[in-house]
Design a protein around this motif. Structure first.
Motif, short mmCIF file in Angstrom:
data_model
loop_
_atom_site.label_atom_id
_atom_site.label_comp_id
_atom_site.label_asym_id
_atom_site.label_seq_id
_atom_site.Cartn_x
_atom_site.Cartn_y
_atom_site.Cartn_z
N MET A 16 -18.45 -0.40 -16.71
CA MET A 16 -17.80 0.15 -15.27
C MET A 16 -16.58 0.83 -15.69
O MET A 16 -15.72 0.14 -16.39
N VAL A 17 -16.31 2.04 -15.39
CA VAL A 17 -15.09 2.77 -15.64
C VAL A 17 -14.13 2.37 -14.52
O VAL A 17 -14.30 2.59 -13.45
N ASP A 18 -12.89 2.01 -14.97
CA ASP A 18 -11.71 1.89 -14.04
C ASP A 18 -11.56 3.17 -13.42
O ASP A 18 -11.34 4.36 -14.17
N PRO A 19 -11.04 3.01 -12.17
CA PRO A 19 -10.60 4.43 -11.39
C PRO A 19 -9.34 5.10 -12.14
O PRO A 19 -8.63 4.09 -12.25
N GLN A 20 -9.20 6.46 -12.34
CA GLN A 20 -8.02 6.83 -12.43
C GLN A 20 -7.00 6.99 -11.32
O GLN A 20 -7.45 7.59 -10.12
N MET A 21 -5.76 6.36 -11.68
CA MET A 21 -4.78 6.37 -10.51
C MET A 21 -3.75 7.59 -10.84
O MET A 21 -3.53 8.08 -11.73
N VAL A 22 -3.26 8.06 -9.72
CA VAL A 22 -2.16 9.06 -9.48
C VAL A 22 -1.13 8.51 -8.43
O VAL A 22 -1.52 7.65 -7.70
N TYR A 23 0.14 9.20 -8.97
CA TYR A 23 1.33 8.47 -8.04
C TYR A 23 1.94 9.70 -7.59
O TYR A 23 2.32 10.46 -8.25
N LEU A 24 1.96 9.68 -6.27
CA LEU A 24 2.76 10.78 -5.29
C LEU A 24 4.19 10.47 -5.14
O LEU A 24 4.11 9.23 -4.63
N LEU A 25 5.04 11.27 -5.34
CA LEU A 25 6.34 10.93 -5.07
C LEU A 25 7.26 11.70 -4.13
O LEU A 25 7.13 12.89 -3.89
N TRP A 26 7.36 10.95 -3.04
CA TRP A 26 7.94 11.46 -1.68
C TRP A 26 9.57 11.12 -1.70
O TRP A 26 9.90 10.24 -2.15
N HIS A 27 10.44 12.19 -1.03
CA HIS A 27 11.61 11.74 -0.51
C HIS A 27 11.63 12.27 0.87
O HIS A 27 11.02 13.22 1.26
N VAL A 28 12.37 11.37 1.75
CA VAL A 28 12.61 11.95 3.10
C VAL A 28 14.31 11.84 3.40
O VAL A 28 14.83 10.99 3.06
N HIS A 29 14.65 12.90 3.66
CA HIS A 29 16.04 13.25 4.24
C HIS A 29 15.90 12.99 5.89
O HIS A 29 15.25 13.68 6.65
N HIS A 30 16.28 11.92 6.15
CA HIS A 30 16.36 11.27 7.74
C HIS A 30 17.41 12.17 8.42
O HIS A 30 18.57 12.17 8.13
N HIS A 31 17.05 12.63 9.59
CA HIS A 31 17.80 13.42 10.57
C HIS A 31 18.55 12.38 11.38
O HIS A 31 17.81 11.46 11.91
#
Length: 93
Positions: free
Chosen positions: A1-16
């Protein structure tokens, strides 16, 4: 079984924050929320092959205008590549 490939999304929030009030910020690393209708500005900074690469980008971004004003409002979101989301569709009100 092949391990799933992961990706990492980077978010930033400027709060109003309405006039004469202070913006509410993230309280913990896994605390992510935004209200774009109220004026929060959400930005996707990139997609990375590891959590460490996303963290390195956070450190670089913290040195830049805007991001340095809200240095704790970054969020790394983990996804499995080639995995379907919203598999049951969705319903609107």
């Amino acid at each position: 079984m092949v391990d799933p490939q992961m990706v990492y999304l980077l978010w930033h929030v400027h709060h109003h924050a309405p006039e004469e009030t202070e913006a509410e910020h993230f309280k913990a690393p896994e605390d992510f929320w935004a209200d774009e209708e109220a004026g929060d500005d959400v930005k996707l900074l990139g997609t990375y092959s590891s959590r460490d690469a996303a963290r390195a980008r956070i450190e670089r971004a913290r040195q830049l205008p805007g991001f340095s004003e809200e240095p704790d409002c970054f969020y790394v979101e983990e996804f499995v590549m080639d995995k379907d989301e919203w598999t049951d569709g969705y319903v609107t009100d």
